[in-house]
Design an enzyme around this catalytic site. Structure first.
Site, PDB file in Angstrom:
ATOM      1  N   ASP A 148     -21.508  -9.646  19.330  1.00 41.44           N
ATOM      2  CA  ASP A 148     -22.325  -9.768  20.517  1.00 41.44           C
ATOM      3  C   ASP A 148     -23.635 -10.429  20.095  1.00 41.44           C
ATOM      4  OD1 ASP A 148     -23.142  -7.427  23.242  1.00 41.44           O
ATOM      5  OD2 ASP A 148     -23.185  -9.611  23.096  1.00 41.44           O
TER       6      ASP A 148
ATOM      7  N   ASP B 291     -13.863  -4.424  24.995  1.00 38.53           N
ATOM      8  CA  ASP B 291     -14.443  -3.681  23.872  1.00 38.53           C
ATOM      9  C   ASP B 291     -15.130  -2.451  24.439  1.00 38.53           C
ATOM     10  OD1 ASP B 291     -17.226  -5.046  24.625  1.00 38.53           O
ATOM     11  OD2 ASP B 291     -17.622  -3.477  23.126  1.00 38.53           O
TER      12      ASP B 291
END
Ligand SMILES: Nc1nc2c(CCNCC3CCCC3)c3[nH]c(NCCc4ccccc4)nc3cc2c(=O)[nH]1
Length: 374
Positions: free
Chosen positions: A94, A268
Site C-alpha cells: 500500500d 486484503d
C-alpha cells in the site's frame, strides 16, 4: 508459470463473479484472491512458508511501517523485501497514506503530500506521491499503490470531492514516477466515498492513466455493508473488465462473497490474523470465540474436515485454555486456522465460478454460516 510482464487473464465469468489469474515474474495469483497482510515484513504469528501452504499466492507489505523501520533505503541495501523476509512470490504494498491517517499523528496534508510524525520515535516525515512510489520501488514491491487520501465516512460531499480530486492528481504523479516497469504494476485507487457521481468521476479519471489494475478505496471505513456494496454496483461497471479489481481492506467472509458476486478480484484484510490473535476463529459454520467459557471442556476440534492442522487436530478446550492464558500458541493456531479458512473460501469460490455454480455456492455458504451449530 511466470512471465516477464504483468498480465491479467479473465478465464470465466458466472453472473458478476470473475475467475482469473494475474501472471507476474515472481509468480501467478489465482483470482478471486485473498492477500494476507504482512505488516512489518511478517504475517503476524505465522511463518511465511506456512502462509504459502494455506494457499496464499501474494502477501501485502506495509510501506508506512517499513519506511519508518528499518527504512526503505536500508531494505534496499539488504537486497529488498523479498530477500529479507524470504518470500520469493509477489508482494503488494500500500502507498502509506491510509496508514498515516490511521496510525500516526497526521501533521499536514496538502497538494505536495502528507507530513506526519512517526508513531515509533516522533520524528517528522514528509511523503509525496513521488516518494511513496520511490519507497515501494526500494522495497522491491511487485504491485505498487498510488498515494491517495481516504476519507472516513460519514463525511460531507464537498470534503469527499476534494479528497477524490486530490487523489486523482496524485494518481497522475504516481503514474509518471512509476514509469515503465514491465514485470511490475501500479494500481490506481478509486475514491469518492458514498457519492455515486464522485465514484464515477474518479474511475473515469483513472482510466485515462493506462493503469494495470484498479483498487476501490475509501470503503470499509465505517459505512454499512449495503452502502459499500452499492458503491461497488456504481463503480465496477465503469472499470475495464480486462484489468484486475482490488477492494482494499475487505473484509469479512460475507463481505468478500458479496463483493465477488459484483466483480471484485482481490481482497486484503487484517481481520483473520488480528481477530485470531484475539481468540476469534472463522470456520465453515461461522465464527467461534474461543475465549468463551462454553469451550472449556469441549474436546471437539474447530473443524474435523479441515485440511488445516490447527482446525482439525486441536481441541476447543485447549484453544480456549491457550487464549485465556494469553499464550502465543493460541494466536498462532487461530491465525493459522483463520488464514486457512479464508484461503479455503476463496478456493471454493474459484471452483464454483469455474463450474458455473457460484449462485449455489453463495447460498450454501451463507446457509452453513447461519446454521450456527458450531
Ligand atoms: N491506500 C488505501 N488503503 C486503504 C486501506 C488499507 C488496505 N490494507 C493495506 C494493508 C497494507 C499494510 C497494512 C494493511 C483500507 N482499509 C480499509 N478498511 C480496513 C477495515 C478494517 C480495519 C480493521 C480490521 C478489519 C478491517 N479501508 C481502506 C481504504 C483504503 C484506501 O482508500 N486507500
Amino acid at each position: 508459470m511466470s512471465t516477464e510482464n504483468f498480465q491479467f487473464t479473465l478465464k470465466k465469468t458466472d453472473g458478476g463473479a470473475r475467475l482469473g489469474k494475474v501472471s507476474m515474474p515472481r509468480g501467478t495469483i489465482r483470482t478471486p484472491a485473498f492477500m494476507p497482510v504482512g505488516t512489518v515484513g511478517t504475517v503476524k504469528a505465522m511463518y511465511l512458508d506456512q502462509v504459502k501452504d494455506t494457499g496464499a499466492d501474494i502477501i501485502l507489505g506495509n510501506t508506512y511501517h517499513l519506511m519508518l523501520r528499518p527504512g526503505a533505503e536500508r531494505v534496499a541495501r539488504l537486497g529488498g523485501l523479498h530477500k529479507l523476509i524470504r518470500w520469493e512470490h509477489p508482494i503488494l504494498t500500500d502507498s502509506g497514506g491510509f496508514q498515516v491517517m490511521s496510525l500516526s499523528g497526521l501533521r499536514k496534508l496538502d497538494e505536495k503530500g502528507v507530513t506526519f510524525k512517526s508513531h515509533i520515535d516522533g520524528s517528522l516525515h514528509h511523503m509525496s506521491p513521488e516518494r511513496s512510489i520511490e519507497i515501494q520501488g526500494l522495497l522491491g514491491s511487485d504491485i505498487q499503490m498510488q498515494l491517495d487520501e481516504c476519507v472516513a465516512l460519514p463525511a460531507e460531499p464537498k470534503e469527499i470531492e476534494r479528497a477524490m480530486e486530490l487523489s486523482l492528481r496524485w494518481a497522475e504523479r504516481c503514474r509518471v514516477a512509476f514509469g515503465e516497469q514491465p514485470g511490475k504494476a501500479m494500481f490506481g485507487i478509486v475514491q469518492g466515498g458514498d457519492q455515486p457521481a464522485l465514484r464515477i468521476r474518479s474511475a473515469e479519471g483513472l482510466k485515462q492513466l493506462d493503469l494495470k489494475g484498479y483498487a476501490v478505496g475509501g470503503l470499509a471505513v465505517g459505512e454499512p455493508q449495503d452502502v459499500m456494496l452499492s458503491m461497488l454496483d456504481t463503480t465496477l461497471p465503469v472499470l475495464p473488465t480486462e484489468k484486475p479489481r482490488y477492494l482494499m481492506g475487505v473484509g469479512t467472509p460475507d463481505d468478500m462473497l458479496k463483493s465477488v458476486a459484483r466483480g471484485i478480484d482481490m481482497f486484503d484484510c487484517v481481520m483473520p490474523t488480528r481477530s485470531g490473535r484475539h481468540g476469534l476463529a472463522f470456520t465453515r459454520r461461522g465464527k467461534v470465540n474461543l475465549r468463551n467459557a462454553r469451550h472449556a471442556e469441549d474436546m471437539r476440534p474447530l473443524d474435523e474436515e479441515s485440511s488445516c492442522p490447527a482446525a482439525r487436530d486441536y481441541s476447543r478446550a485447549y484453544l480456549h485454555h491457550l487464549c485465556r492464558a494469553d499464550e502465543a500458541l493460541g494466536g498462532m493456531l487461530l491465525s493459522w486456522n483463520n488464514l486457512h479458512y479464508y484461503q479455503d473460501l476463496m478456493k471454493g469460490i474459484r471452483q464454483a465460478i469455474a463450474e458455473g455454480r457460484f449462485a449455489d455456492f453463495y447460498a450454501e455458504t451463507q446457509e452453513a454460516w447461519a446454521k450456527g451449530d458450531i
